[in-house]
Motif scaffolding. Structure first.
Motif, PDB file in Angstrom:
ATOM      1  N   ASN A  89      17.292 -44.260   7.082  1.00 47.99           N
ATOM      2  CA  ASN A  89      18.473 -44.162   7.938  1.00 47.99           C
ATOM      3  C   ASN A  89      18.466 -42.857   8.721  1.00 47.99           C
ATOM      4  OD1 ASN A  89      20.582 -45.680   8.648  1.00 47.99           O
ATOM      5  ND2 ASN A  89      21.687 -45.451   6.731  1.00 47.99           N
TER       6      ASN A  89
ATOM      7  N   LEU B 211      15.843 -42.910  11.437  1.00 47.63           N
ATOM      8  CA  LEU B 211      16.238 -43.704  12.610  1.00 47.63           C
ATOM      9  C   LEU B 211      17.288 -42.984  13.442  1.00 47.63           C
ATOM     10  CD1 LEU B 211      16.345 -47.293  11.075  1.00 47.63           C
ATOM     11  CD2 LEU B 211      14.816 -46.491  12.863  1.00 47.63           C
ATOM     12  N   GLU B 212      18.249 -42.336  12.759  1.00 47.72           N
ATOM     13  CA  GLU B 212      19.280 -41.581  13.489  1.00 47.72           C
ATOM     14  C   GLU B 212      18.640 -40.467  14.315  1.00 47.72           C
ATOM     15  OE1 GLU B 212      22.595 -41.918  13.569  1.00 47.72           O
ATOM     16  OE2 GLU B 212      22.959 -43.427  12.026  1.00 47.72           O
TER      17      GLU B 212
ATOM     18  N   ALA C  68      15.505 -40.338  15.324  1.00 52.08           N
ATOM     19  CA  ALA C  68      14.700 -40.945  16.392  1.00 52.08           C
ATOM     20  C   ALA C  68      15.587 -41.314  17.576  1.00 52.08           C
ATOM     21  CB  ALA C  68      13.975 -42.177  15.870  1.00 52.08           C
TER      22      ALA C  68
END
Lengths: 188, 116
Positions: free
Chosen positions: A35, A38-39, A41
């Motif tokens: 998570n 992804l945040e 990225a």
């Protein structure tokens, strides 16, 4: 019920609770890590979009560097390219990023040197745009994110890391958007 | 029954709370005469159900983060698309509009217009 009668049931129950704890802890940690990746990225790619927009819209930015930036960004948006790039890079010696003689392209290096003197802010945008797309793309996919520690260390240790990174990443793309190679840069 | 400080350390750790509460209820139930294997089976089902629910919630969070990434990627592609034609052919990109004939919607609209 005697204590000895309770032992098998108690053992099974304790094992089940232990397994539950193990799997939950593992799933929670994995999920939290992915998570966060992804945040980060998403944030980095947003910044990359802003920097890209600023650099490409700037009349003072040389077309050669614009092409390199778009080529690098295209390459880093391709999952296969990113995986090949990270696999290759993570197995390199710490300060050796160059894949071949692409960085001997003097015109490209001269363009960047000139830009650093004439407009340091724009040159800084160029470097940041490359680094943000590189790190953002690494974190975007779990396979490449797993190698981030090795890649990050190599990115930090390399001289001319930004342009080297861009040219190397673009060279991993079999079909470049501009069909660029080191020689074509000079022709452009 | 629990070691001192256990409850304090469980604060906010829902997985641990669920494990301890379900184990306590199971052992407590067995102690007061509930059949032991059905009690353990209920505990296992509860734990598995909880695990699946939590996993689904965590996957949902990941999907939300993935949507943010996809949006950022779309922004990047939009910026590049505007400049790609300009750099490659030295001319601005074609207008992509409803009536331009360059999108599926536009082509459909153009066909309709032609028929009329």
């Amino acid at each position: 019920m005697t204590f000895m009668e309770f032992v098998p049931t108690g053992l099974v129950a304790a094992i089940c609770v232990g397994l539950f704890g193990y799997f939950r802890a593992r799933a929670r940690t994995e999920s939290a890590v992915r998570n966060r990746q992804l945040e980060e990225a998403a944030d980095l790619l947003e910044i990359h979009a802003q920097l890209l927009n600023r650099f490409l819209n700037d009349k003072a930015a040389p077309d050669t560097l614009k092409r390199v930036l778009i080529d690098c960004s295209d390459a880093m948006s391709d999952r296969d390219v990113v995986l090949r790039f990270t696999g290759w890079m993570s197995s390199r010696p710490m300060t050796s990023m160059r894949r071949d003689a692409l960085l001997d392209d003097k015109e490209l290096l001269n363009e960047l040197s000139r830009l650093k003197i004439s407009d340091p802010n724009l040159a800084d945008d160029f470097s940041r745009a490359i680094l943000t797309v590189a790190v953002g793309s690494l974190l975007r996919w779990p396979e490449s994110a797993a190698l981030f520690e090795q890649i990050g260390a190599r990115m930090a240790a390399n001289p001319k890391g930004d342009i080297g990174l861009a040219v190397t990443a673009a060279s991993f793309r079999t079909e470049s958007s501009f069909g660029l190679s080191g020689q074509n840069h000079a022709m452009a | 029954m629990l070691p001192p400080g256990t409850l304090q350390s469980l604060k906010g750790h829902y997985d641990g709370i669920v494990a301890i509460v379900s184990a306590s209820l199971t052992f407590g139930g067995i102690a007061v005469g509930v059949p032991e294997w059905p009690a353990v089976a209920v505990m296992i089902v509860t734990l598995v159900f909880y695990h699946v629910r939590r996993q689904a919630a965590e996957n949902h969070l990941k999907e939300m983060a993935q949507v943010k990434v996809d949006k950022a990627v779309a922004d990047v592609e939009m910026v590049k698309a505007r400049h790609r034609d300009l750099l490659l052919y030295q001319q601005p990109p074609l207008p992509l509009g409803r009536d331009s004939g360059t999108t599926i919607e536009g082509k459909t609209a153009a066909k309709k217009g032609g028929k009329q």
